[in-house]
Structure formats: structure tokens, C-alpha cells
Write a protein that holds these residues in place. Structure first.
Motif, PDB file in Angstrom:
ATOM      1  N   PRO A  18       0.667  -1.150  -0.046  1.00 49.00           N
ATOM      2  CA  PRO A  18      -0.395  -0.044   0.055  1.00 49.00           C
ATOM      3  C   PRO A  18       1.264   1.480  -0.142  1.00 49.00           C
ATOM      4  N   PHE A  19       0.771   2.165  -1.137  1.00 50.78           N
ATOM      5  CA  PHE A  19       1.278   3.799  -1.154  1.00 50.78           C
ATOM      6  C   PHE A  19       0.578   4.652  -1.602  1.00 50.78           C
ATOM      7  N   VAL A  20       0.907   5.943  -0.666  1.00 46.25           N
ATOM      8  CA  VAL A  20       0.298   7.032  -1.719  1.00 46.25           C
ATOM      9  C   VAL A  20       1.021   7.533  -2.050  1.00 46.25           C
ATOM     10  N   ALA A  47      -9.310   0.147   5.150  1.00 44.99           N
ATOM     11  CA  ALA A  47     -10.338   0.642   3.734  1.00 44.99           C
ATOM     12  C   ALA A  47     -11.429   0.931   4.369  1.00 44.99           C
ATOM     13  N   ASP A  48     -11.905  -0.195   6.145  1.00 44.53           N
ATOM     14  CA  ASP A  48     -13.384   0.241   5.823  1.00 44.53           C
ATOM     15  C   ASP A  48     -13.714   1.828   6.905  1.00 44.53           C
ATOM     16  N   PHE A  49     -12.760   2.144   7.220  1.00 44.12           N
ATOM     17  CA  PHE A  49     -12.653   3.454   7.840  1.00 44.12           C
ATOM     18  C   PHE A  49     -12.781   4.562   6.706  1.00 44.12           C
ATOM     19  N   TYR A  50     -11.834   4.516   5.927  1.00 48.31           N
ATOM     20  CA  TYR A  50     -12.255   5.382   4.389  1.00 48.31           C
ATOM     21  C   TYR A  50     -12.519   5.522   3.103  1.00 48.31           C
ATOM     22  N   PRO A  51     -13.864   4.207   3.413  1.00 47.87           N
ATOM     23  CA  PRO A  51     -14.372   4.019   2.163  1.00 47.87           C
ATOM     24  C   PRO A  51     -14.229   4.492   0.603  1.00 47.87           C
ATOM     25  N   GLY A  52     -13.631   4.621  -0.403  1.00 52.76           N
ATOM     26  CA  GLY A  52     -13.509   4.946  -1.414  1.00 52.76           C
ATOM     27  C   GLY A  52     -12.643   3.960  -2.999  1.00 52.76           C
ATOM     28  N   GLY A  53     -11.998   3.317  -1.646  1.00 48.03           N
ATOM     29  CA  GLY A  53     -10.583   2.823  -2.763  1.00 48.03           C
ATOM     30  C   GLY A  53      -9.560   3.846  -2.680  1.00 48.03           C
ATOM     31  N   ALA A  54      -8.653   3.158  -3.933  1.00 44.89           N
ATOM     32  CA  ALA A  54      -7.994   4.672  -4.876  1.00 44.89           C
ATOM     33  C   ALA A  54      -8.274   5.705  -4.863  1.00 44.89           C
ATOM     34  N   ARG A  55      -7.707   6.891  -4.181  1.00 42.20           N
ATOM     35  CA  ARG A  55      -8.494   8.606  -4.788  1.00 42.20           C
ATOM     36  C   ARG A  55      -7.277   9.208  -5.331  1.00 42.20           C
ATOM     37  N   ASN A  56      -7.610  10.140  -5.801  1.00 44.18           N
ATOM     38  CA  ASN A  56      -6.410  11.320  -6.576  1.00 44.18           C
ATOM     39  C   ASN A  56      -6.659  12.825  -6.229  1.00 44.18           C
ATOM     40  N   ALA A 105      -2.495  15.152   6.763  1.00 43.60           N
ATOM     41  CA  ALA A 105      -4.053  14.333   7.651  1.00 43.60           C
ATOM     42  C   ALA A 105      -4.512  13.312   6.136  1.00 43.60           C
ATOM     43  N   GLU A 106      -4.823  14.203   4.644  1.00 43.73           N
ATOM     44  CA  GLU A 106      -5.754  13.799   4.160  1.00 43.73           C
ATOM     45  C   GLU A 106      -4.176  12.766   3.238  1.00 43.73           C
ATOM     46  N   LEU A 107      -2.917  13.063   3.457  1.00 41.00           N
ATOM     47  CA  LEU A 107      -2.336  12.256   2.569  1.00 41.00           C
ATOM     48  C   LEU A 107      -2.360  10.811   3.612  1.00 41.00           C
ATOM     49  N   ALA A 108      -2.526  10.772   4.829  1.00 42.42           N
ATOM     50  CA  ALA A 108      -2.420   9.637   5.870  1.00 42.42           C
ATOM     51  C   ALA A 108      -4.350   8.773   5.157  1.00 42.42           C
ATOM     52  N   GLU A 109      -5.486   9.559   4.886  1.00 42.40           N
ATOM     53  CA  GLU A 109      -6.163   8.516   5.023  1.00 42.40           C
ATOM     54  C   GLU A 109      -6.072   8.454   3.521  1.00 42.40           C
ATOM     55  N   THR A 110      -5.568   9.101   2.497  1.00 47.50           N
ATOM     56  CA  THR A 110      -5.724   8.228   1.207  1.00 47.50           C
ATOM     57  C   THR A 110      -5.181   7.339   1.036  1.00 47.50           C
ATOM     58  N   LEU A 111      -3.598   7.224   2.339  1.00 48.40           N
ATOM     59  CA  LEU A 111      -3.225   6.160   2.486  1.00 48.40           C
ATOM     60  C   LEU A 111      -3.752   4.713   3.237  1.00 48.40           C
ATOM     61  N   LEU A 112      -5.301   5.021   4.430  1.00 50.28           N
ATOM     62  CA  LEU A 112      -5.455   4.005   5.112  1.00 50.28           C
ATOM     63  C   LEU A 112      -6.365   3.814   4.412  1.00 50.28           C
ATOM     64  N   ALA A 113      -6.991   3.885   3.078  1.00 51.17           N
ATOM     65  CA  ALA A 113      -8.243   3.777   2.248  1.00 51.17           C
ATOM     66  C   ALA A 113      -7.459   2.075   1.797  1.00 51.17           C
ATOM     67  N   THR A 114      -6.450   3.025   0.968  1.00 53.45           N
ATOM     68  CA  THR A 114      -6.058   1.500   0.172  1.00 53.45           C
ATOM     69  C   THR A 114      -5.396   0.597   1.522  1.00 53.45           C
ATOM     70  N   MET A 115      -5.128   0.630   2.107  1.00 56.69           N
ATOM     71  CA  MET A 115      -4.751  -0.945   3.725  1.00 56.69           C
ATOM     72  C   MET A 115      -6.374  -2.079   3.414  1.00 56.69           C
ATOM     73  N   PRO A 116      -6.262  -2.858   3.134  1.00 55.16           N
ATOM     74  CA  PRO A 116      -7.244  -3.397   3.503  1.00 55.16           C
ATOM     75  C   PRO A 116      -7.903  -3.305   4.741  1.00 55.16           C
ATOM     76  N   ALA A 117      -6.125  -3.016   5.885  1.00 52.26           N
ATOM     77  CA  ALA A 117      -6.789  -3.417   7.159  1.00 52.26           C
ATOM     78  C   ALA A 117      -7.727  -2.264   7.748  1.00 52.26           C
ATOM     79  N   ASN A 156      -3.677   2.565 -11.806  1.00 52.52           N
ATOM     80  CA  ASN A 156      -4.749   3.637 -10.650  1.00 52.52           C
ATOM     81  C   ASN A 156      -3.866   3.721  -9.244  1.00 52.52           C
ATOM     82  N   TYR A 157      -4.230   4.677  -9.070  1.00 50.91           N
ATOM     83  CA  TYR A 157      -2.995   4.020  -7.523  1.00 50.91           C
ATOM     84  C   TYR A 157      -3.718   5.440  -7.301  1.00 50.91           C
ATOM     85  N   SER A 158      -2.925   5.636  -6.064  1.00 52.42           N
ATOM     86  CA  SER A 158      -3.550   7.406  -5.363  1.00 52.42           C
ATOM     87  C   SER A 158      -2.723   7.893  -4.846  1.00 52.42           C
ATOM     88  N   TRP A 159      -2.694   9.275  -5.461  1.00 52.89           N
ATOM     89  CA  TRP A 159      -2.033   9.909  -5.459  1.00 52.89           C
ATOM     90  C   TRP A 159      -2.778  11.760  -4.787  1.00 52.89           C
TER      91      TRP A 159
END
Lengths: 345, 345
Positions: B146-148, B317-326, B303-315, B158-161
Motif C-alpha cells: 500500500p502506498f500513496v 479501508a473500512d474507515f476510509y471508504p472509496g478506494g484509490a483516490r486522486n 492528514a489527507e495523505l494519511a487518510e488516502t493511504l489508509l484507504a488503500t490498506m485492507p485493514a 490506478n494508484y492513490s495520489w
DNA sequence: CTGAAAGCGCTTACAG
DNA sequence: CTGAAAGCGCTTACAG
């Protein structure tokens, strides 16, 4: 089932031999070693650090703790990043990795440190921004965690530290100003409890006394170590009566704010007021008139920090004999125009 | 024999129960939990991270990779330290720790990344200074780490940035200058292959065209993102004939060097030349005339970076729905005096 | 020179 | 609600 086990199976060899080959142990057939290395490269195998750490009891990671308080963030510049190059140049010789540990603002530095240390994320630590009384030092000493402090402290007993030569800087700044006829020399020191403030002030005081100039507490301006702080220091300076003819800044970026306040007041640095900064900084290099300040190599300081740290680690002490070391890190004067005039008195 | 085993023996209880109590598992008697927590506190017990990581397969550590090349060190300012506060504010909610990984100058960034990732020092990564073609992105995607990315890239799918709104900044800078009568507007972009240079230049070009102004490659000045770079950019600028009446800088610290070169040449910024900088910076705040630039909150970005990253981590992702975000991160114009004049033409 | 086995400190199904 | 046991991935004495 990935990991060393899979690699061993792939090679049809035992995991013990794979491990020994990978870690450069002597008792491995050269042919075997080559095969192992090639396969590891091919399959992109790298040993899981947790497995290694658990077995060996070491992480092979050195932490550089950074207090990311608001003030530090604004002022640290790239001091820490500047250190990393030198630190890594030494640590990499021993296959040690460097990580930076930024302590959150809302967490007590000592608690943070304790957490990182007890969780065993790092084998050893570099701490900085030492306070006059610094509980971290006592804690690390008691916990027997190898560490080196960038900055002296009154805490702790015989521990390793490196500190900048505040005495030398203060003395040579005062000498230089006195030689140019200045007698009313102000000094700007941090408003916090960071130890260097005390050391710098003491050294300034001794230097004055050496020249038979009485120490005047009114000339000690406490300010934030930032441009804003420099501006405020300038503000205080012009209110002093009689006004000092020179000022020594403990933080070079203060010069930018100070200059600005002087210009506003119609006082020309380098003509009406002598200014001496501390560390030479790319950012301050464009000041006009150019700032007299002191030069040091962050890279070399980083390397020295790493060697000092390794000397305290049992596993590496043989490479760096001498035990606990205390080093005063010299800085070299870089003459600028900001103090290039003499007083006709 | 220290560790959880010792703690369990001290409490005369099994290590399993101790572990469950410490980790807040529900099926533990409250009385027992209290005893365990109290004893852990008293004895200063904290679980060894290697043991946990090995068993759980996660390190609970997030890495922020920093390329400490010479240029970055001089220019990164406290950009990264500024991000850490926001990052930690989110990560701490999930008991994740942040470490900074400074890539040595002499090591290939991709190799370094690979080493850190395969050794499993971190669970996920934040990378920055994305290149136009950035192998790190392909590697991380392929390795399913997982990364952002802070910064767009042409690499990867399709990756998060998250990236700064270079388009918005360029457009609003050009609009503003054109409204004041400027037609010959120069731009300073990085001399490296960092992706933001391309994006910024494209946006500048579109904005010009929107105003019916022909794009002139001669007005694109390639320079280092530093004061020195600003000085050199200034040098190039005054050699252009006819001289541009305005310049947009991609890096705010360049303004310091640019101002200096202008003053040397008898050109007054804010009167003879309009200057617009990029990110508002404490360091540039003291420029005279004050610099028109753009404001953003590093903390919020972190903070936004962290949330975007967590959204890509399976463990998580439930807290930050939406998947990969740009996300394009907006900046707000801060009007200064450096472009506060209109051309009488 | 190589293999089999123990064990680093933890968490977590699994029984009870 | 608790305990006993397995096992995460490695390194390293110990045999051979």
C-alpha cells in the motif's frame, strides 16, 4: 510459505545454509554461496527484518529523534536532513539503516522515546535539542540503550555527546566586535529552555569580562529562533537606550527579520549596526550586506555523530575505540560585510 | 526471560491472557485486565515489536520516504516535517507510527525503497518527489505494498495520489498578471525531471492561450529550486530582450535570490517587475515588497495523505471508504505587493 | 561444509 | 474467561 523456506526449497538446500550464505558466514562452499546469492537476487528475496530482529535481538536500525514542535519545524531548516548524509555514510559501513523518528507535538518527548525504545524499533538513538534538564538522557542511560546526544545537558553522568562550539563562536564574535571598537554588544538567545541558550550566554559573558566590559542583562534579548524572532529582537534592540552598536544572533535566520526591522527604522546593518550570525546558511547567503557568520559541515558532523554512537554500542565499539566521547564541534568564521565597519569613538 | 513471559509469571497468569488483556481483546475479565495493565505500567513493559510483527505479519509502522539528495536537502525546507503533524494525527487513531526514511544520496531511490519494503520495515509508504516516469510506483503496485504518492506521475495505473493544484496556481497567476496588463510573462521551472515541472508548465501554457497570448519558449527559465536558482533565473531574465514584465516562480525561495539579482540590476520588484511565488513560506515572508504567493496547510495535507493511504490498506479501508483516490490539493492566493502595479500600455 | 533443531517474543485459534 | 500450544521467519550453536 514465502521467505527463506521457499528459497531453500527452490535451491533444494537447507534454510540454515541459505542463511549462512546470505549473511556472509565463512563456512559455506563458494559454489553454494554463489547459487544462493543468484537465486535470492532473481527471486527478489530479502530477509524479513522482524524474523532477524527477533532471533538476533537487534534491529540494525538507528533512530534519529526529531521533535517536530511547531518551532522546530519552522526552524530546523534542513539541519536534520543535512545530517543524514554523514550519518548514513558511516552507518552503511556496518549495514545499519537510519530512520528518523518525528515525535508528535502532542506527545511528551520522553514518553515517545520510551515507547520507541521499549518496543525495540531501533538499536540505538541520536537525540537532539537537549534541554538543560533532559529526562531522556537519564532514561536512556538507565535503560542501557546506546545513544548519543547532539547537545550537552546538565542531566546524566558520563554519556556521549557532541555539541557545537558555542564558546568559540561567542568568544570570536565578541573579540571581533571589540576589536572594531564596540562596547555595547547585544545578544539574542532562545526564549526556550534549550541548553545551548545557557551555554552561549555564559560564553558571551565570559568573553565580555575578558575584555573588561561589564555584563549588562538589558542587552540580552530573548527571542524565538526564527525570522519573526529576529524582527522582534530588532524591535527590542532599537528601543534600548543607548542603543547597542552590535548584536550577536544565535540563529542565523533571525538575521533576515532583524535586517528588515532595521531597514524600517532607517538603521543600516553593516554601517549603523554590526551584526554577526551563527551558522552559515544558504538562505541567509543573499542578505545584503552579507552576514558575518560561522561555517560548519553538517555532513561531517553527521559522520562524527555516527562514529560516536557506534563507539557506545558493544557490537561496534571495537571499530571505534575510546568509549564515551564528548566533542566540541568547531565552526569557522566567515567574514561578511555586516560587521565590516569600525566605530570611531 | 524478560518480556511477556516475565510479566505473566509476575502476575501468575498465562502469557496468552496477558497478551489479550494488553491488546484490548473483549474476552478478558475486567479485573484481570486491570491487574495486567497496572503491572505492565509498573514494570514498564511494552511488547517487543519484532515479536508482534513476526506473528501478525504487520509492523504497524508507516514510512515517509525522503530523498535526501543535495538539492532536496537545501530546498525541502521543512516541508516534510510540516507534513508529519497531520500525518500523525490520523495515523495515531489507528495506533500506527510514522517513521521517516531518508534515502542516501548514493543509493538508487528504487533500490532503497525495495530494500525497506522487502525487509518489511514498514507496512505502507508515502513517497514524494514523483518523477515523470517513476519506477517506484510500478514496483510498489506490483509488490502490492500500500502506498500513496505526493505528486502525480505518468507511471503506474490506478494508484492513490495527492498533488498540489499546479493548474489552479498557474491559471490564477497568469489571470492576475494579464488583468494587470502583462503580456510577456516568464516562468521559472525546475531543471530536473520532477513531474510537477511539466504540469506547471503545461498549465501556464494553457492559461496564456486562454488569454490569446502566444507561448514563447524563450520565457521559460530552467533553474534550481533554491535561492541560487532564483538568482540565476533573475540573471537570465534581465538578459531577455524585450525583458518580461512579470515572472512566475514555482518555488517561493527562489524569490529571495531573484530579488537580490533585480536589486543589483536596478530593477525594483513590484514596480519594474511583477513577481508571483508559489507556496507561502515563513522564510519569504520578510521580502520587501511582500511576495504574492499561494497558501496551503501542510498539516491538513499531511492528514489527507494519511487518510488516502489508509484507504488503500485492507485493514483500514473500512474507515476510509472509496478506494484509490486522486486529490488535487487547492492553494489560496495571498496577494502581496510584488505584483501590485499595473502596466500602462 | 551442510542439515536438523531450537528458540527469539509475541498473538491467536483451539479446548475447556 | 483462561491456559496450553502452535507458529510467524529467521539465525545459530550443535552434530556429523
Amino acid at each position: 510459505m514465502r521467505g527463506i523456506r521457499q528459497l531453500a526449497k527452490h535451491l533444494d538446500i537447507s534454510i540454515g545454509t541459505v542463511s549462512r550464505a546470505l549473511n556472509g558466514k565463512p563456512d559455506v562452499n563458494e559454489e553454494t554461496r554463489k547459487r544462493v546469492l543468484a537465486a535470492a537476487e532473481e527471486l527478489g528475496y530479502v530477509a524479513n527484518q522482524s524474523g532477524r530482529s527477533l532471533r538476533q535481538g537487534t534491529t540494525n536500525v538507528i533512530g534519529l529523534m526529531i521533535e517536530s514542535s511547531k518551532e522546530t519545524v519552522e526552524n530546523a531548516d534542513n539541519f536534520f536532513l543535512g545530517l543524514t548524509g554523514g550519518l548514513q555514510s558511516v552507518l552503511s559501513r556496518h549495514k545499519l539503516d537510519l530512520i528518523m523518528l518525528p515525535c508528535p507535538n502532542d506527545e511528551d518527548p520522553q514518553e515517545y522515546l520510551k515507547r520507541m525504545v521499549t518496543r525495540r524499533v531501533v538499536d540505538a538513538l541520536i537525540i537532539s535539542a537537549t534541554q538543560r534538564i533532559d529526562k531522556r538522557i537519564d532514561f536512556l542511560a538507565k535503560a542501557k540503550i546506546p545513544f548519543v546526544a547532539l547537545g550537552r545537558s546538565s542531566s546524566g553522568g558520563n554519556y556521549s555527546w557532541i555539541d557545537l562550539d558555542f564558546e568559540g563562536v561567542a568568544a570570536s564574535a565578541v573579540d571581533r566586535l571589540v576589536a572594531k571598537g564596540h562596547r555595547r554588544i547585544a545578544i539574542a538567545v532562545p526564549s526556550t529552555d534549550v541548553n545551548l541558550g545557557y551555554i552561549f550566554l555564559d560564553a558571551y559573558r565570559s568573553a565580555l569580562e575578558r575584555h573588561g566590559i561589564a555584563y549588562d542583562p538589558a542587552l540580552v534579548i530573548r527571542a524565538k529562533s526564527s525570522e519573526q524572532g529576529g524582527y522582534q529582537a530588532g524591535d527590542e534592540l532599537i528601543r534600548l537606550d543607548p542603543r547597542p552598536t552590535a548584536i550577536i544572533l544565535i540563529y542565523e535566520l533571525m538575521a533576515i527579520g532583524l535586517y528588515r526591522r532595521m531597514v524600517e527604522a532607517g538603521i543600516v546593518p553593516g554601517r549603523d549596526l554590526a551584526v554577526i550570525g551563527f551558522r552559515e546558511e544558504p538562505r541567509a547567503r543573499f542578505l545584503q550586506p552579507t552576514l558575518t557568520c560561522f561555517r560548519m559541515s553538517l555532513r561531517d558532523l553527521g559522520a562524527e555523530l555516527a562514529e560516536t554512537l557506534l563507539a557506545t554500542m558493544p557490537a561496534y565499539a571495537d571499530f571505534y575505540p575510546g568509549g564515551a566521547r564528548n566533542t566540541i564541534w568547531p565552526l569557522e568564521l566567515v567574514a561578511g560585510e555586516s560587521d565590516a565597519f569600525s566605530l570611531d569613538s
